[in-house]
Design an enzyme around this catalytic site. Structure first.
Site, short mmCIF file in Angstrom:
data_model
loop_
_atom_site.label_atom_id
_atom_site.label_comp_id
_atom_site.label_asym_id
_atom_site.label_seq_id
_atom_site.Cartn_x
_atom_site.Cartn_y
_atom_site.Cartn_z
N GLY A 1 -28.03 14.98 -21.07
CA GLY A 1 -26.98 15.84 -20.55
C GLY A 1 -27.23 17.28 -20.93
O GLY A 1 -27.07 18.20 -20.13
N ALA A 2 -27.68 17.48 -22.18
CA ALA A 2 -28.01 18.81 -22.68
C ALA A 2 -28.72 18.67 -24.01
O ALA A 2 -28.72 17.60 -24.61
CB ALA A 2 -26.74 19.66 -22.83
N MET A 3 -29.32 19.77 -24.49
CA MET A 3 -30.03 19.76 -25.76
C MET A 3 -29.80 21.08 -26.48
O MET A 3 -29.97 22.15 -25.90
CB MET A 3 -31.54 19.53 -25.52
CG MET A 3 -32.37 19.62 -26.80
SD MET A 3 -31.89 18.35 -28.00
CE MET A 3 -32.31 19.20 -29.52
N GLU A 4 -29.44 20.99 -27.77
CA GLU A 4 -28.92 22.13 -28.52
C GLU A 4 -29.96 23.04 -29.12
O GLU A 4 -29.69 23.71 -30.14
CB GLU A 4 -28.02 21.61 -29.64
CG GLU A 4 -28.73 20.81 -30.75
CD GLU A 4 -28.77 19.32 -30.51
OE1 GLU A 4 -28.99 18.55 -31.47
OE2 GLU A 4 -28.54 18.90 -29.36
N ASN A 5 -31.17 23.13 -28.57
CA ASN A 5 -32.20 24.00 -29.13
C ASN A 5 -31.58 25.33 -29.57
O ASN A 5 -30.85 25.97 -28.81
CB ASN A 5 -33.28 24.30 -28.08
CG ASN A 5 -33.73 23.05 -27.35
OD1 ASN A 5 -34.21 22.10 -27.94
ND2 ASN A 5 -33.54 23.05 -26.04
N HIS B 1 -19.82 20.92 -26.87
CA HIS B 1 -20.61 20.04 -27.74
C HIS B 1 -21.86 20.75 -28.23
O HIS B 1 -22.17 20.76 -29.43
CB HIS B 1 -20.98 18.78 -26.95
CG HIS B 1 -21.73 17.76 -27.74
ND1 HIS B 1 -21.14 16.66 -28.30
CD2 HIS B 1 -23.06 17.67 -28.06
CE1 HIS B 1 -22.04 15.93 -28.93
NE2 HIS B 1 -23.22 16.52 -28.79
N GLU B 2 -22.59 21.37 -27.31
CA GLU B 2 -23.87 21.99 -27.68
C GLU B 2 -23.66 23.24 -28.53
O GLU B 2 -24.47 23.53 -29.42
CB GLU B 2 -24.68 22.33 -26.42
CG GLU B 2 -24.96 21.14 -25.52
CD GLU B 2 -25.57 19.95 -26.23
OE1 GLU B 2 -25.22 18.81 -25.90
OE2 GLU B 2 -26.39 20.17 -27.14
N HIS C 1 -23.16 22.33 -32.10
CA HIS C 1 -24.43 22.00 -32.76
C HIS C 1 -25.10 23.22 -33.39
O HIS C 1 -25.92 23.06 -34.31
CB HIS C 1 -25.41 21.40 -31.75
CG HIS C 1 -25.33 19.92 -31.62
ND1 HIS C 1 -25.36 19.07 -32.70
CD2 HIS C 1 -25.25 19.13 -30.52
CE1 HIS C 1 -25.31 17.82 -32.28
NE2 HIS C 1 -25.23 17.82 -30.96
N GLU D 1 -24.24 14.57 -34.46
CA GLU D 1 -23.63 14.19 -33.19
C GLU D 1 -22.15 13.84 -33.31
O GLU D 1 -21.36 14.14 -32.41
CB GLU D 1 -24.41 13.04 -32.56
CG GLU D 1 -25.86 13.36 -32.26
CD GLU D 1 -26.04 14.51 -31.29
OE1 GLU D 1 -25.04 14.97 -30.69
OE2 GLU D 1 -27.18 14.97 -31.13
#
Length: 1035
Positions: free
Chosen positions: A438-442, A473-474, A477, A496
């Site tokens: 869905g997404a990635m918190e880089n 959410h991201e 993070h 998470e």
């Protein structure tokens, strides 16, 4: 990371036939390597990193390999022999040469012939000794005490076994986790991607510090082909070194003849080439087609959890934080992005441009590194001294405004709430056309699916809720996960679970109109459904393989983690202890790694009232054991007795323990049940507990607003009293409490504690229910049963279940409108009701949906279908072959991704078998339908009668291709396995599923999701056997 759109295996014991069993020898054999090095010419000495323990009596003692020469943080490293299941030599005493230098030779002596009695006694004695020896020989190595063989001896190391590297040499490490002898300080990474040939070359320069004396450097690499490697020690000259590779653990090594000394600095430089990945992990290639038909290519990264090693050699574990300086060469028609702002661009010979990014100002784990080479367009805004930008492909730039507005509000909220400002100069949010998660918190470069970030100008509030949730959410993070990171993947929930909790909490504060509380409540119900299985796992659990790392990305880490944080916050006195505790946690551990105890200790140390609680004492029971409690209520006079037990749906082969939880039980009663002030709290720490309640109280409702992670059984009288109360006045309880009752009674029916007749009795109040959460929970539960009956071809019962649903919800279904609706809650309710009505082929629903689709087609898309109704309209349309073809054409030309995804769900709901086969194959091929959507396609296809059998055949036939596309244990594979099997309820299907997965061996047979699938089928089978007679009688 947001992935959404089985117990860990015990360590294997070393085979006893590979160890000399010298249990009864007076002394162990001794070899002095200093004097007899030729005996073991190729094995390096043990490092402090790799010492493992085994009993003194069952190992070879080696002088000079210091038994106490270890760091305390490395003493629990697993033995390579345990990991590999082998020993470096077979030293069975039966094979030992009689002439061994170390065999004691008895002096010659004479003896007279023994008597018969003496011979009999001797024979019996020898038989007894031999029997005892055999028993002890096959026992696992252990320490013998008065209590017996309880646990492995924890004092003496076992010999280490080294595997072979790809070149045939011994690889100097055999564990899944890296040694801690070397600490990376910084990476200088230069990349040369070639998007024409889908390859790249790279140079990685790693500055390192030696923590312990060692003769090797071990790090990660996966499918990188090294062309040159040099090492520079201190101020010395760089010299060439040889790289050894061990592919099973994705590790490389550099060995040295003399030790690197603790306190030294060194620089490892590695040149390499590789192919851009064709999956969704590592540094991967992708493409998209523009409106004019031109195909554009891009390269992007997805490193969490174990894929940074696919792009550059690195210490690819969360605890190895370092700084990064990234440089990328590109063609002029591309742009690049990375975690930090662009520092400078230099024109190179041949027309290439070199982009150099600023060095990271924070230490980062490797899984948070990111870079993109593409042709994207941004919109930007300065928020609290941070440049916030949202990137998309150029033709979708108009869909980025909402994301920028939401990000700006949430960034300010988090800065204030955590009392720590976001630490980087910029924050980019990038919509990638082909992205699995869905997404990635880089850190500084958050990547999204287009459906998770882009919002059209006519998007529904429900679609905006989805996008806002993922962004929230991201962004959370950036503090929980990036600033403070779990030490190892066993505590993934610290990342998470917190991000999930904060996404709901932040949106309730910043955007209350999104009604995010309903979504959070439903999410907690689904987390309990999974955690009720014996195949579940503790929130914090052992992780020893790559597959187990992938499997941690599940509802236990995300939703259960968030749920227990909600319960904790609700149970703490006042409203500030929780916030102050997490602020202290973030400030104390900023830039470092933590485990679960660090969080509990921070929350315990914050005192805001005289009612100070030991949070660690309370919460350890919720993270260290799987599952959750069932609280049973009984009343006698003015005394209420609460009893807790493990709510476990499957008792077969289950591990029965005296599980106890420290439960903050909340309750209300008929005298006061709605306002927060009505809530009372009772802490249940033991098996049973009692409190007083006036006898005049008619009913009791536990778990106020369902903030606790437990299920309640009220007994026959308690359930009857609550049912009567709801029949008289539906508003006597909050809508969360009503939904909680519905969820609990269905769960208790599945457990066998209440009859299905009691379930139907509670549902009699439903015609008066108008709130979203109770209706949606009841519909979901009844629909699950309806689908099981339908798939089992219990046609008569399925028809009666249909009538039951319509009796309870028919009037509410008929009252729904088909125009625009602004309330998120009402959209959720309407979508659920109308999808159920059309699934049951209600004439009015079918007619309205067909009319809306026809109007949409005839207007060439100018007439809009409300966003919350698009899925039901497209699903109805797809049941006609002609309209299915029309919908497929529309799908191929759609540009707005949320609408396009609903078209895909409509296409996948067809009952035409040829169309089903086509859509499954296309989802796997990835041309017309992107492979990222295959889990969604499968989940949709299985809902139909024709589709669920096709999906199971498809999964079996294409399993190897599926695990090439998606990593074993990943959320995508978990979803596919669950979808393909969750509606089976016969012994024949159970045997099929068990037979297929047991034959896979190393290709997925041990996945937790497989154990969950088998358990679910058994539960379906059991429920059917127990309830079919009741259904025939009562429905």
């Amino acid at each position: 990371m947001d992935p959404f759109d089985s117990n860990t295996a015990e360590r294997a014991n070393l085979p006893r036939n590979m160890i000399e069993n010298s249990m009864f020898e007076e002394e162990p054999d001794v070899v002095d390597l200093a004097k007899d090095s030729a005996a073991f010419p190729t094995f390096p000495a043990l490092d402090p990193d790799e010492v493992v323990f085994e009993p003194r009596s069952s190992r070879l003692l080696v002088r000079g390999l210091g038994e106490n020469d270890m760091d305390e943080d490395e003493e629990d490293c697993e033995s390579s022999a345990r990991l590999l299941g082998m020993s470096f030599m077979n030293r069975s005493s039966s094979n030992r040469p009689n002439s061994s230098l170390y065999t004691r030779q008895a002096p010659p002596r004479s003896c007279s012939r023994p008597s018969v009695r003496t011979m009999v006694v001797c024979v019996l004695f020898l038989v007894i000794v031999a029997s005892m020896t055999m028993v002890l020989y096959f026992l696992p190595g252990c320490t013998f005490t008065k209590a017996g063989c309880r646990k492995p001896n924890q004092t003496i190391p076992q010999e280490t076994v080294y595997p072979n590297a790809t070149n045939g040499e011994l690889f100097p490490w055999a564990q899944f986790r890296l040694p801690h002898s070397i600490r990376p300080l910084s990476y200088n990474l230069t990349l040369f991607p070639d998007l024409d040939n889908m390859t790249f070359t790279g140079r990685t320069v790693i500055n390192m510090f030696v923590l312990h004396n060692t003769k090797r450097i071990i790090l990660h690499s996966d499918n990188l082909h090294f062309t040159k490697a040099t090492l520079k020690l201190g101020d010395g000259e760089a010299s060439d070194v040889t790289i050894l590779e061990y592919e099973p653990n994705q590790q490389i090594a550099v060995k040295f003849s003399s030790e690197l000394k603790a306190g030294q600095y060194c620089v490892l430089t590695l040149d390499y080439t590789a192919n851009l990945s064709h999956t969704y992990g590592g540094f991967y290639n992708s493409s998209y087609t523009e409106k004019d038909g031109n195909k554009r290519f891009l390269a992007a990264t997805q490193f969490e959890p174990l894929s940074a090693r696919k792009a550059f050699p690195c210490f690819d574990e969360p605890a190895f934080k370092a700084t990064f300086l990234i440089t990328i060469n590109r063609k002029p028609n591309y742009m690049t992005l990375s975690n930090m702002p662009l520092a400078k661009s230099t024109l190179l010979s041949g027309g290439l441009i070199q982009d150099e990014f600023e060095k990271t100002t924070v230490n980062m784990s490797t899984y948070l590194v990111a870079f993109i080479i593409a042709n994207f367009t941004p919109i930007s805004r300065n928020v609290s001294n941070t440049q916030v930008s949202v990137y998309s492909v150029p033709e979708k730039k108009e869909h980025t405004d909402y994301a920028l507005n939401i990000t700006s509000k949430l960034l300010e909220f988090y800065n204030n709430f955590f009392e720590i400002d976001y630490p980087l100069k910029k924050l980019d949010l990038v919509a990638i056309p082909d992205f699995l998660a869905g997404a990635m918190e880089n850190w500084g470069l958050i990547t999204f699916r287009e459906t998770s970030l882009l919002v059209g100008k006519q998007s529904s509030p429900l679609e905006k809720q989805v996008v806002a949730s993922v962004i929230a959410h991201e962004l959370a993070h950036q503090w929980f996960g990036n600033l403070v990171t779990m030490s190892w993947w066993n505590d993934l929930w610290l990342n998470e679970g917190f991000a999930t909790y904060m996404q709901y909490m932040s949106l309730q504060a910043v955007l209350p109109q999104l009604d995010i509380g309903n979504l959070f409540l439903a999410m907690r119900f689904r987390a309990m459904d999974k955690d009720a299985l014996n195949s579940s796992h503790p929130v914090s659990t052992k992780v020893n393989t790559a597959e187990q790392v992938e499997e941690m990305f599940d509802s236990v880490s995300y939703e259960k983690g968030a749920s227990i944080l909600l319960m904790l916050n609700a149970s703490l006195p006042g409203d500030q202890q929780f916030r102050k505790g997490i602020i202290q946690y973030l400030k104390q551990f900023s830039g470092s790694n933590t485990d679960t105890d660090d969080l509990w200790n921070s929350l315990t140390q914050v005192e805001v009232s005289t009612q100070h609680q030991n949070v660690s004492e309370m919460m350890s029971s919720w993270t260290s054991q799987k599952g959750f409690p069932l609280v049973t209520v009984s009343r006698k006079g003015d005394q209420v007795t609460l009893t807790q037990e493990h709510f476990l749906l499957t008792s077969d082969n289950a591990t029965h323990t005296s599980s106890l939880w420290n439960i903050p039980v909340t309750y209300v009663n008929d005298s006061c049940s709605l306002a927060p002030e009505c809530r009372q709290v009772f802490n249940l720490k033991t098996k049973t507990g009692t409190f007083k309640l006036p006898e005049s109280v008619k009913w009791l409702k536990l778990n106020y607003r369902n903030t606790g992670f437990y299920i309640v059984h009220y007994g026959n009288e308690g359930w009857a009293a609550l049912q009567d109360a709801l029949s008289n006045n539906v508003s006597v309880l909050t809508h969360e409490d009503r939904a909680s009752l519905i969820h609990n009674i269905f769960a208790l029916s599945r457990l066998g504690r209440v009859s299905f007749y009691q379930v139907l009795t509670l549902l009699k109040y439903m015609p008066n229910e108008t709130e979203t959460t109770p209706v949606m929970e009841a519909l979901l539960q009844l629909n699950n049963i309806y689908r099981l009956l339908d798939k089992r071809q219990e046609n008569g019962l399925a028809a009666r279940m249909k009538n039951c649903i319509l009796d309870n919800f028919g009037s509410l279904m008929n009252n729904q409108t088909w125009g625009e609706e602004e309330s998120v809650s009402k959209q959720e309710l309407r979508a659920a009701l109308l999808e159920m009505a059309c699934t049951l082929n209600e004439p009015n629903c079918i007619q309205q949906a067909k009319a809306l689709f026809k109007q949409y087609i005839e207007s060439n898309g100018t007439s809009r279908i409300p966003g919350d109704l698009q899925r039901v309209v497209f699903t109805v349309a797809a049941q006609s072959d002609e309209d299915w073809e029309t919908l497929l054409h529309m799908y191929g030309h759609a540009t707005y991704d949320a609408e396009k995804r609903k078209m895909l769900q409509g296409l996948a709901s067809t009952q035409n078998t040829r169309q089903l086969v086509w859509i499954l194959k296309e989802g796997l091929n990835g041309e017309i339908i992107q492979t990222q959507e295959l889990p969604l396609v499968i989940n949709t296809v299985v809902k139909g009668f024709a589709g669920y059998l096709f999906v199971w055949d498809f999964v079996q036939e294409n399993w190897d291709r599926l695990i090439e596309k998606f990593p074993l244990g990943s959320y995508a594979i978990q979803s596919i396995v669950k979808s393909a099997t969750s509606q089976f309820s016969t012994q024949a299907h159970l045997d099929q599923v068990q037979g297929f997965f047991s034959g896979l061996k190393g290709r997925g047979s041990q996945m937790r999701s497989v154990q969950e699938a088998l358990e679910t089928i058994r539960l379906n089978l059991r429920w059917m056997d127990q309830n079919l007679p009741t259904l025939r009688k009562r429905l």
